[in-house]
Scaffold this motif. Structure first.
Motif, PDB file in Angstrom:
ATOM      1  N   PHE A  86       0.780  -0.999   0.128  1.00 19.36           N
ATOM      2  CA  PHE A  86      -0.140   0.003   0.089  1.00 19.36           C
ATOM      3  C   PHE A  86       0.820   1.285   0.030  1.00 19.36           C
ATOM      4  N   ARG A  87       0.614   2.386  -0.790  1.00 19.17           N
ATOM      5  CA  ARG A  87       1.130   3.424  -0.960  1.00 19.17           C
ATOM      6  C   ARG A  87       0.640   4.560  -0.457  1.00 19.17           C
ATOM      7  N   ARG A  88      -0.500   4.885  -0.861  1.00 16.60           N
ATOM      8  CA  ARG A  88      -1.235   6.207  -0.624  1.00 16.60           C
ATOM      9  C   ARG A  88      -2.638   6.132  -1.144  1.00 16.60           C
ATOM     10  N   VAL A  89      -3.483   7.143  -0.555  1.00 15.07           N
ATOM     11  CA  VAL A  89      -5.005   7.408  -1.131  1.00 15.07           C
ATOM     12  C   VAL A  89      -4.960   8.495  -1.942  1.00 15.07           C
ATOM     13  N   ASN A  90      -5.693   8.309  -3.212  1.00 13.32           N
ATOM     14  CA  ASN A  90      -5.835   9.294  -4.401  1.00 13.32           C
ATOM     15  C   ASN A  90      -7.394   9.801  -3.825  1.00 13.32           C
ATOM     16  N   VAL A  91      -7.847  11.090  -4.173  1.00 12.07           N
ATOM     17  CA  VAL A  91      -9.117  11.568  -3.834  1.00 12.07           C
ATOM     18  C   VAL A  91      -9.512  12.384  -5.055  1.00 12.07           C
ATOM     19  N   GLU A  92     -10.753  12.122  -5.795  1.00 15.36           N
ATOM     20  CA  GLU A  92     -11.105  12.774  -7.074  1.00 15.36           C
ATOM     21  C   GLU A  92     -12.507  13.235  -6.868  1.00 15.36           C
ATOM     22  N   ILE A  93     -13.011  14.412  -7.357  1.00 14.20           N
ATOM     23  CA  ILE A  93     -14.199  14.829  -7.384  1.00 14.20           C
ATOM     24  C   ILE A  93     -14.055  15.076  -8.934  1.00 14.20           C
ATOM     25  N   LEU A  94     -14.969  14.556  -9.734  1.00 15.32           N
ATOM     26  CA  LEU A  94     -14.503  14.626 -11.349  1.00 15.32           C
ATOM     27  C   LEU A  94     -16.071  15.067 -11.856  1.00 15.32           C
ATOM     28  N   GLY A  95     -17.160  14.281 -11.727  1.00 14.68           N
ATOM     29  CA  GLY A  95     -18.376  14.794 -12.346  1.00 14.68           C
ATOM     30  C   GLY A  95     -18.465  14.756 -13.923  1.00 14.68           C
ATOM     31  N   ASN A  96     -17.599  14.215 -14.495  1.00 13.18           N
ATOM     32  CA  ASN A  96     -17.616  13.789 -15.923  1.00 13.18           C
ATOM     33  C   ASN A  96     -18.892  12.838 -16.634  1.00 13.18           C
ATOM     34  N   THR A  97     -18.983  11.951 -15.709  1.00 13.26           N
ATOM     35  CA  THR A  97     -20.208  11.003 -16.050  1.00 13.26           C
ATOM     36  C   THR A  97     -21.428  11.112 -15.298  1.00 13.26           C
ATOM     37  N   ASP A  98     -21.248  11.014 -13.924  1.00  9.32           N
ATOM     38  CA  ASP A  98     -22.515  10.790 -13.297  1.00  9.32           C
ATOM     39  C   ASP A  98     -22.957  12.278 -12.941  1.00  9.32           C
ATOM     40  N   PRO A  99     -24.072  12.633 -13.082  1.00  9.68           N
ATOM     41  CA  PRO A  99     -24.585  13.951 -12.762  1.00  9.68           C
ATOM     42  C   PRO A  99     -24.724  14.558 -11.407  1.00  9.68           C
ATOM     43  N   TYR A 100     -24.368  13.874 -10.349  1.00 10.01           N
ATOM     44  CA  TYR A 100     -24.346  13.993  -9.129  1.00 10.01           C
ATOM     45  C   TYR A 100     -23.157  14.068  -8.263  1.00 10.01           C
ATOM     46  N   LEU A 101     -22.961  14.956  -7.139  1.00 11.10           N
ATOM     47  CA  LEU A 101     -21.859  15.088  -6.518  1.00 11.10           C
ATOM     48  C   LEU A 101     -21.359  13.770  -5.922  1.00 11.10           C
ATOM     49  N   HIS A 102     -20.143  13.356  -6.030  1.00 14.21           N
ATOM     50  CA  HIS A 102     -19.755  12.254  -5.386  1.00 14.21           C
ATOM     51  C   HIS A 102     -18.099  12.369  -5.649  1.00 14.21           C
ATOM     52  N   ALA A 103     -17.062  11.639  -4.710  1.00 14.85           N
ATOM     53  CA  ALA A 103     -15.938  11.898  -4.565  1.00 14.85           C
ATOM     54  C   ALA A 103     -15.372  10.347  -4.572  1.00 14.85           C
ATOM     55  N   HIS A 104     -14.413  10.131  -5.593  1.00 13.90           N
ATOM     56  CA  HIS A 104     -13.883   8.826  -5.551  1.00 13.90           C
ATOM     57  C   HIS A 104     -12.472   8.730  -4.523  1.00 13.90           C
ATOM     58  N   VAL A 105     -12.348   7.431  -3.949  1.00  7.84           N
ATOM     59  CA  VAL A 105     -11.340   7.395  -2.961  1.00  7.84           C
ATOM     60  C   VAL A 105     -10.404   6.126  -3.547  1.00  7.84           C
ATOM     61  N   TRP A 106      -9.221   6.249  -4.002  1.00 10.01           N
ATOM     62  CA  TRP A 106      -8.744   5.333  -4.573  1.00 10.01           C
ATOM     63  C   TRP A 106      -7.320   4.708  -3.709  1.00 10.01           C
ATOM     64  N   ALA A 107      -7.286   3.541  -3.256  1.00 15.10           N
ATOM     65  CA  ALA A 107      -6.003   3.181  -2.727  1.00 15.10           C
ATOM     66  C   ALA A 107      -5.048   2.906  -3.971  1.00 15.10           C
ATOM     67  N   ARG A 108      -3.802   3.156  -3.609  1.00 12.42           N
ATOM     68  CA  ARG A 108      -2.669   2.974  -4.582  1.00 12.42           C
ATOM     69  C   ARG A 108      -1.610   2.012  -4.036  1.00 12.42           C
ATOM     70  N   TYR A 109      -1.098   1.359  -4.796  1.00  9.92           N
ATOM     71  CA  TYR A 109      -0.214   0.389  -4.468  1.00  9.92           C
ATOM     72  C   TYR A 109       1.067   0.298  -5.160  1.00  9.92           C
ATOM     73  N   GLU A 110       2.183  -0.257  -4.756  1.00 11.61           N
ATOM     74  CA  GLU A 110       3.598  -0.368  -5.208  1.00 11.61           C
ATOM     75  C   GLU A 110       3.537  -1.310  -6.187  1.00 11.61           C
ATOM     76  N   TRP A 111       2.713  -2.389  -6.323  1.00 12.57           N
ATOM     77  CA  TRP A 111       2.459  -3.599  -7.379  1.00 12.57           C
ATOM     78  C   TRP A 111       1.488  -3.152  -8.527  1.00 12.57           C
ATOM     79  N   GLU A 112       1.468  -1.919  -8.576  1.00 15.43           N
ATOM     80  CA  GLU A 112       0.790  -1.462  -9.909  1.00 15.43           C
ATOM     81  C   GLU A 112       1.650  -1.421 -10.797  1.00 15.43           C
ATOM     82  N   PRO A 113       1.160  -1.610 -12.226  1.00 16.40           N
ATOM     83  CA  PRO A 113       2.257  -1.660 -13.330  1.00 16.40           C
ATOM     84  C   PRO A 113       2.873  -0.407 -13.573  1.00 16.40           C
TER      85      PRO A 113
END
Length: 155
Positions: A86-113
């Motif tokens: 486990f490395r860190r968490v990324n957080v994003e508020i995009l709104g490009n697809t779904d028309p309602y407010l939401h925030a994505h929380v992504w765990a990121r890892y050393e083993w990713e490509p």
């Protein structure tokens, strides 16, 4: 009762959304339908009429951002406990697809490509969103429980 995926917020309010982890001050913390990066969660603002962060009055914006920070913290602690690399968490508020407010929380890892580790998760191949091997299921119960446990801890 229809498919909860067509009305994620309404189904959360009705207690019919199986991805709900917790009721937050500003909405619902849900675990992602896919878990190719274990710990993926979303904060859904309580109100489909809320199109974006700027649609909220200042106090409600701060409340949403506070809930987002709490969910991010819980994901970070849970994933650090449960997963090697486990490395860190990324957080994003995009709104490009779904028309309602939401925030994505992504765990990121050393083993990713190597070609993706420092880039947005949206650059992963689209097949990741429908791969049955990483779909949310019973094998994520320990992760769900850890995130819920850390959400309930005082900061």
């Amino acid at each position: 009762m229809g498919d909860w995926r067509t009305d994620r917020i309404g189904s959360a309010r009705r207690g019919e959304n199986p991805t709900v982890l917790a009721r937050m001050p500003s909405g619902f913390a849900v675990i992602g339908d896919v878990q190719w990066l274990p710990g993926y969660c979303v904060l859904l603002a309580d109100g489909p009429e809320i199109g974006g962060l700027s649609d909220l009055p200042r106090d409600k914006r701060l409340e949403f951002l506070g809930s987002m920070a709490e969910l991010s913290r819980a994901v970070e602690i849970a994933c650090d406990e449960l997963y090697d690399g486990f490395r860190r968490v990324n957080v994003e508020i995009l709104g490009n697809t779904d028309p309602y407010l939401h925030a994505h929380v992504w765990a990121r890892y050393e083993w990713e490509p190597a070609e993706l580790i420092g880039k947005p998760v949206w650059l992963y191949p689209s097949e990741h969103w429908s791969d049955p091997a990483t779909a949310l299921g019973p094998d994520h119960d320990t992760l769900r429980a850890a995130i819920v446990r850390h959400l309930s801890e005082p900061i």
